[in-house]
Design an enzyme around this catalytic site. Structure first.
Site, PDB file in Angstrom:
ATOM      1  N   CYS A 284      -6.104  -4.360  -8.391  1.00  0.00           N
ATOM      2  CA  CYS A 284      -6.389  -4.373  -6.817  1.00  0.00           C
ATOM      3  C   CYS A 284      -5.752  -5.694  -6.240  1.00  0.00           C
ATOM      4  O   CYS A 284      -5.312  -5.446  -5.263  1.00  0.00           O
ATOM      5  CB  CYS A 284      -7.229  -3.733  -6.437  1.00  0.00           C
ATOM      6  SG  CYS A 284      -8.682  -4.598  -6.059  1.00  0.00           S
TER       7      CYS A 284
ATOM      8  N   TYR B   5       0.616  -1.423  -0.060  1.00  0.00           N
ATOM      9  CA  TYR B   5      -0.291   0.440  -0.365  1.00  0.00           C
ATOM     10  C   TYR B   5       1.347   1.071   0.031  1.00  0.00           C
ATOM     11  O   TYR B   5       0.445   2.183  -0.701  1.00  0.00           O
ATOM     12  CB  TYR B   5      -0.815   0.031   1.223  1.00  0.00           C
ATOM     13  CG  TYR B   5      -1.679  -0.506   1.453  1.00  0.00           C
ATOM     14  CD1 TYR B   5      -2.818  -0.650  -0.161  1.00  0.00           C
ATOM     15  CD2 TYR B   5      -2.520  -2.090   1.697  1.00  0.00           C
ATOM     16  CE1 TYR B   5      -4.020  -1.547  -0.322  1.00  0.00           C
ATOM     17  CE2 TYR B   5      -3.226  -2.696   1.942  1.00  0.00           C
ATOM     18  CZ  TYR B   5      -3.914  -2.794   0.776  1.00  0.00           C
ATOM     19  OH  TYR B   5      -5.656  -3.633   0.524  1.00  0.00           O
TER      20      TYR B   5
ATOM     21  N   ARG C 198      -3.262   5.475   3.393  1.00  0.00           N
ATOM     22  CA  ARG C 198      -5.148   5.238   3.344  1.00  0.00           C
ATOM     23  C   ARG C 198      -5.556   5.727   2.824  1.00  0.00           C
ATOM     24  O   ARG C 198      -6.663   4.786   1.690  1.00  0.00           O
ATOM     25  CB  ARG C 198      -5.532   6.503   4.688  1.00  0.00           C
ATOM     26  CG  ARG C 198      -5.296   5.674   6.051  1.00  0.00           C
ATOM     27  CD  ARG C 198      -6.006   6.363   7.232  1.00  0.00           C
ATOM     28  NE  ARG C 198      -5.527   5.460   8.576  1.00  0.00           N
ATOM     29  CZ  ARG C 198      -5.454   6.264   9.796  1.00  0.00           C
ATOM     30  NH1 ARG C 198      -6.449   6.758  10.165  1.00  0.00           N
ATOM     31  NH2 ARG C 198      -5.298   5.357  11.235  1.00  0.00           N
TER      32      ARG C 198
END
Length: 170
Positions: A137, A106, A120
Site C-alpha cells: 500500500c 488512489y 474511497r
C-alpha cells in the site's frame, strides 16, 4: 489451537514485525516492534496465540533480499487476509500487482481494481491492509502525487518508495 509466529527484524525504515501462520502465510506485517498490537489488525478468524521466533524462514529471507535490492523477492510470499467484502480481497490482490518504482494514485488503483469510481473503497483497502510491505500500500499516492497517509508513518513510506527508486536506478 494453532499459533501465530511473530518475528521482528531491523530494517533501515525501522523495526518490521511479521505475523505468519504455521503454513508461512503472512497474516500481518508492520513497522513496529509490538507484535501484540499488530495482532489486532488480523481478522478474528486468523488470530491465534503469538509465539516469537527469531526467523520465519522463507519470509525473513524474502525481506532480507528485498532490502538488499531484489524488489521482487517479496512478491512470492503468501499472504492471507480475510475480509467480509469481496472488493476488499480483490483490491488487496490487485495491490500486489503494483510494481516497485511505479506507484499509482488512489484513482489509478481503483481503476486497476476494476471499479474506477470506487476511489474511497480503494483508499479503504489501503487503510485496512494488515500486511504492509507484502501488500504494498506504500505504492499508492494521492491524486496530486502527494504521499497521502500510511499507517506506519510517512517517513517509512518515503523510505520504501526511495529504496525502490534507488534499486531501479531512477
Amino acid at each position: 489451537m494453532t499459533e501465530t509466529h511473530a518475528s521482528t527484524m531491523r530494517t533501515p525504515a525501522g523495526p518490521l514485525t511479521i505475523l505468519a501462520g504455521p503454513d508461512g502465510a503472512v497474516h500481518a506485517a508492520g513497522f513496529t516492534p509490538d507484535a501484540e498490537a499488530l495482532l489486532g489488525l488480523v481478522h478474528p478468524r486468523l488470530r491465534a496465540p503469538v509465539r516469537t521466533r527469531a526467523d520465519l524462514g522463507p519470509v525473513t529471507a524474502a525481506v532480507r533480499s528485498y532490502l538488499d535490492g531484489d524488489l521482487a523477492a517479496i512478491d512470492g510470499v503468501p499472504v492471507e487476509q480475510h475480509t467480509d467484502g469481496a472488493f476488499m480481497a480483490h483490491a488487496w490482490r490487485t495491490l500486489r500487482q503494483v510494481k516497485p518504482g511505479e506507484p499509482v494514485t488512489y484513482t489509478g488503483y481503483a481503476e486497476l481494481a476494476g471499479r474506477p469510481r470506487a476511489i474511497r473503497a480503494a483508499a479503504a483497502a489501503c487503510a485496512r491492509n494488515a500486511a504492509a510491505l507484502f501488500v504494498p500500500c506504500h505504492r499508492v499516492l494521492r491524486t496530486d502525487g502527494g504521499l497521502g497517509g500510511y499507517r506506519w508513518g510517512l517517513p517509512v513510506k518515503t523510505w520504501l518508495l526511495e529504496h525502490e527508486r534507488r534499486q531501479l536506478g531512477e
